[in-house]
Motif scaffolding. Structure first.
Motif, short mmCIF file in Angstrom:
data_model
loop_
_atom_site.label_atom_id
_atom_site.label_comp_id
_atom_site.label_asym_id
_atom_site.label_seq_id
_atom_site.Cartn_x
_atom_site.Cartn_y
_atom_site.Cartn_z
N LEU A 181 -21.41 38.57 17.83
CA LEU A 181 -22.77 37.71 18.24
C LEU A 181 -23.74 38.00 17.44
CD1 LEU A 181 -21.84 38.08 21.88
CD2 LEU A 181 -21.36 36.20 20.62
N PRO A 182 -24.82 37.09 17.68
CA PRO A 182 -26.12 37.28 16.79
C PRO A 182 -26.56 38.71 17.22
CG PRO A 182 -25.94 35.19 17.59
CD PRO A 182 -24.89 35.76 18.21
N ASN A 183 -27.03 39.58 16.24
CA ASN A 183 -27.52 40.74 16.10
C ASN A 183 -26.60 41.82 16.78
OD1 ASN A 183 -30.22 39.97 15.19
ND2 ASN A 183 -30.49 38.94 17.15
N GLY A 184 -25.30 41.27 16.87
CA GLY A 184 -24.32 42.51 17.34
C GLY A 184 -24.19 43.63 16.55
N CYS A 185 -23.41 44.57 16.81
CA CYS A 185 -23.09 46.05 16.03
C CYS A 185 -21.73 46.12 16.17
CB CYS A 185 -24.31 47.03 16.42
SG CYS A 185 -25.77 46.51 16.04
N TYR A 186 -21.24 46.92 15.13
CA TYR A 186 -19.82 47.60 14.95
C TYR A 186 -20.19 48.89 14.26
CZ TYR A 186 -15.09 48.26 13.47
OH TYR A 186 -13.81 48.83 13.26
N GLN A 187 -19.99 49.90 15.09
CA GLN A 187 -20.29 51.28 14.44
C GLN A 187 -19.06 52.17 14.60
OE1 GLN A 187 -24.21 53.06 14.88
NE2 GLN A 187 -23.31 54.81 15.52
N ILE A 188 -18.51 52.77 13.50
CA ILE A 188 -17.55 53.78 13.85
C ILE A 188 -17.85 55.15 12.82
CG2 ILE A 188 -15.90 51.96 14.18
CD1 ILE A 188 -15.06 52.23 11.15
N GLY A 189 -16.97 56.11 12.78
CA GLY A 189 -17.08 57.00 12.32
C GLY A 189 -16.80 58.59 12.99
N PRO A 190 -16.41 59.42 12.27
CA PRO A 190 -16.45 59.74 10.79
C PRO A 190 -15.30 59.13 10.30
CG PRO A 190 -15.91 61.66 11.99
CD PRO A 190 -16.16 60.79 13.12
N GLU A 191 -15.19 58.84 9.09
CA GLU A 191 -14.19 58.43 8.39
C GLU A 191 -13.96 59.13 6.77
OE1 GLU A 191 -11.71 56.33 9.23
OE2 GLU A 191 -12.73 55.56 11.11
N GLY A 243 -21.56 33.66 8.26
CA GLY A 243 -23.00 34.49 8.43
C GLY A 243 -23.25 35.30 7.51
N ILE A 244 -24.06 36.30 8.15
CA ILE A 244 -24.50 37.39 7.30
C ILE A 244 -24.48 38.75 8.13
CG2 ILE A 244 -26.81 38.59 6.13
CD1 ILE A 244 -27.91 35.69 5.90
N VAL A 245 -23.87 39.63 7.33
CA VAL A 245 -23.80 41.13 8.08
C VAL A 245 -24.67 42.14 7.15
CG1 VAL A 245 -21.69 41.67 6.83
CG2 VAL A 245 -22.03 42.87 8.90
N THR A 246 -25.22 43.16 7.91
CA THR A 246 -25.77 44.24 7.35
C THR A 246 -25.11 45.61 7.57
OG1 THR A 246 -28.18 43.18 7.60
CG2 THR A 246 -27.82 45.67 7.01
N GLU A 304 -27.17 46.94 2.85
CA GLU A 304 -27.03 45.90 2.01
C GLU A 304 -26.73 44.64 2.92
OE1 GLU A 304 -24.53 46.16 -1.13
OE2 GLU A 304 -25.31 48.04 -1.93
N ASP A 305 -27.33 43.47 2.66
CA ASP A 305 -26.99 42.24 3.32
C ASP A 305 -25.76 41.37 2.46
OD1 ASP A 305 -28.72 42.80 5.18
OD2 ASP A 305 -30.20 41.74 4.18
N THR A 340 -21.03 58.34 9.59
CA THR A 340 -21.32 56.97 10.44
C THR A 340 -21.26 55.84 9.23
OG1 THR A 340 -22.89 57.99 11.80
CG2 THR A 340 -22.82 55.67 11.79
N LEU A 341 -20.45 54.70 9.84
CA LEU A 341 -20.46 53.41 9.31
C LEU A 341 -20.84 52.25 10.28
CD1 LEU A 341 -16.75 53.83 7.76
CD2 LEU A 341 -18.77 54.78 6.77
N HIS A 342 -21.71 51.37 9.78
CA HIS A 342 -22.44 50.53 10.65
C HIS A 342 -22.49 49.22 9.92
CE1 HIS A 342 -26.10 48.53 12.82
NE2 HIS A 342 -25.47 49.62 13.75
N TRP A 343 -21.99 48.26 10.70
CA TRP A 343 -22.06 46.64 10.53
C TRP A 343 -22.90 45.88 11.45
CZ3 TRP A 343 -17.79 49.71 10.03
CH2 TRP A 343 -17.24 49.76 8.60
N LYS A 344 -24.00 45.18 11.23
CA LYS A 344 -24.71 44.61 12.14
C LYS A 344 -24.71 43.12 11.76
CE LYS A 344 -29.23 44.24 14.27
NZ LYS A 344 -30.64 44.99 14.46
N ALA A 345 -24.69 42.28 12.55
CA ALA A 345 -24.65 40.96 12.58
C ALA A 345 -26.07 40.34 12.37
CB ALA A 345 -23.93 40.12 13.50
N GLY A 346 -26.19 39.23 11.62
CA GLY A 346 -27.71 38.65 11.54
C GLY A 346 -27.69 37.58 12.88
N GLY A 347 -28.86 36.97 12.69
CA GLY A 347 -29.29 36.17 13.66
C GLY A 347 -28.45 34.83 14.14
N GLU A 348 -27.22 34.74 13.55
CA GLU A 348 -26.31 33.38 13.75
C GLU A 348 -25.14 33.98 13.77
OE1 GLU A 348 -26.50 30.80 10.59
OE2 GLU A 348 -28.71 30.19 11.14
N GLY A 349 -24.90 35.21 14.14
CA GLY A 349 -23.51 36.06 14.30
C GLY A 349 -22.73 35.99 13.03
#
Length: 248
Positions: free
Chosen positions: A48-58, A70-73, A82-83, A100-109
């Protein structure tokens, strides 16, 4: 050819994210679907917009994230964020380990597909690399967008720089194709390889079998593959070693 229909995929809960999984991952475990050669995971996610997915360690895995919409950071230890926009590809090579590995959605998901590939090389330094949506004519057939084969990396020419594949630590490839209706694409590999193809959109036929959006097919012991699009279709194809690397 072993077909995996979209309605048979597993569901995993990982890092606060609900994923649809082609192979065993996190809390989704199924003995019949553990991996395909060195392809450890194929996961489909929607945030969803501004949602996050975080995992680790890997450690010791190459994680390719292909953005469908959409766009993911993306963020990993000690690296600049990086976007990545629709059609773009991002690699996290965890090497000796990332906390830590982290992916965050932009404002449109965002909608994304991840491919986890086991590397051939141990003890590498963690790294990331990104590739924007290709400006190439994808209708020409399968285009290599990530590869661990040196011969797939074009010479450093200015007009080819944007289309160079991401560099993997595995002798593997990820390819992409966008096919107009009733047109086909062919791919040739070498013995000892496994192929795994995902239909992102549209529908295709292979011989007398039809695959629809969300379906996948695994190919073992096959060196030549030809697909025909029934309608405008987009495909992702992984070519990996059939034998998994030995652990030391």
């Amino acid at each position: 050819m072993i077909i995996r229909r979209s309605d048979t995929l597993g569901t995993a809960h990982s890092g606060g994210q609900l994923l649809r999984c082609h192979f065993a991952f996190s809390d989704y475990q199924e003995a019949e679907h553990t991996h395909e050669g060195c392809l450890q995971a194929v996961n489909i996610g929607t945030m969803l917009p501004n949602g996050c997915y975080q995992i680790g360690p890997e450690a010791a895995v190459d994680i390719l994230t292909w953005v469908r919409s959409g766009i993911v950071t993306t963020t990993m230890d000690h690296f600049q964020s990086e976007d990545i926009g629709a059609g773009g590809l991002h690699l996290i090579s965890s090497g000796t380990g990332c906390r830590t590995l982290h992916w965050k959605a932009g404002g449109e998901g965002v909608s994304f597909i991840q491919f986890w590939i086991l590397p051939d090389i141990e003890g590498t330094t963690p790294m990331q690399e990104s590739r924007p949506q290709s400006s190439e004519d994808k209708s020409r057939g399968f285009q290599i967008i990530a590869s661990g084969f040196p011969e797939d990396d074009p010479e450093e020419q200015e007009n080819e720089e944007d289309n160079a594949p991401i560099t993997l630590n595995a002798r593997a490839r990820l390819l992409q194709a966008a096919l107009p209706a009733q047109e086909g694409a062919a791919y040739c590999t070498t013995p000892g390889r496994d192929l795994y193809m995902l239909v992102v959109s549209g529908s295709i036929r292979i011989g007398e079998e039809t695959l629809f959006a969300g379906d996948a097919a695994a190919f073992e012991g096959i060196t030549d593959l030809t697909v025909i699009a029934n309608q405008h279709s987009e495909l992702l194809l992984a070519d990996v070693a059939a034998d998994r690397p030995a652990k030391h």
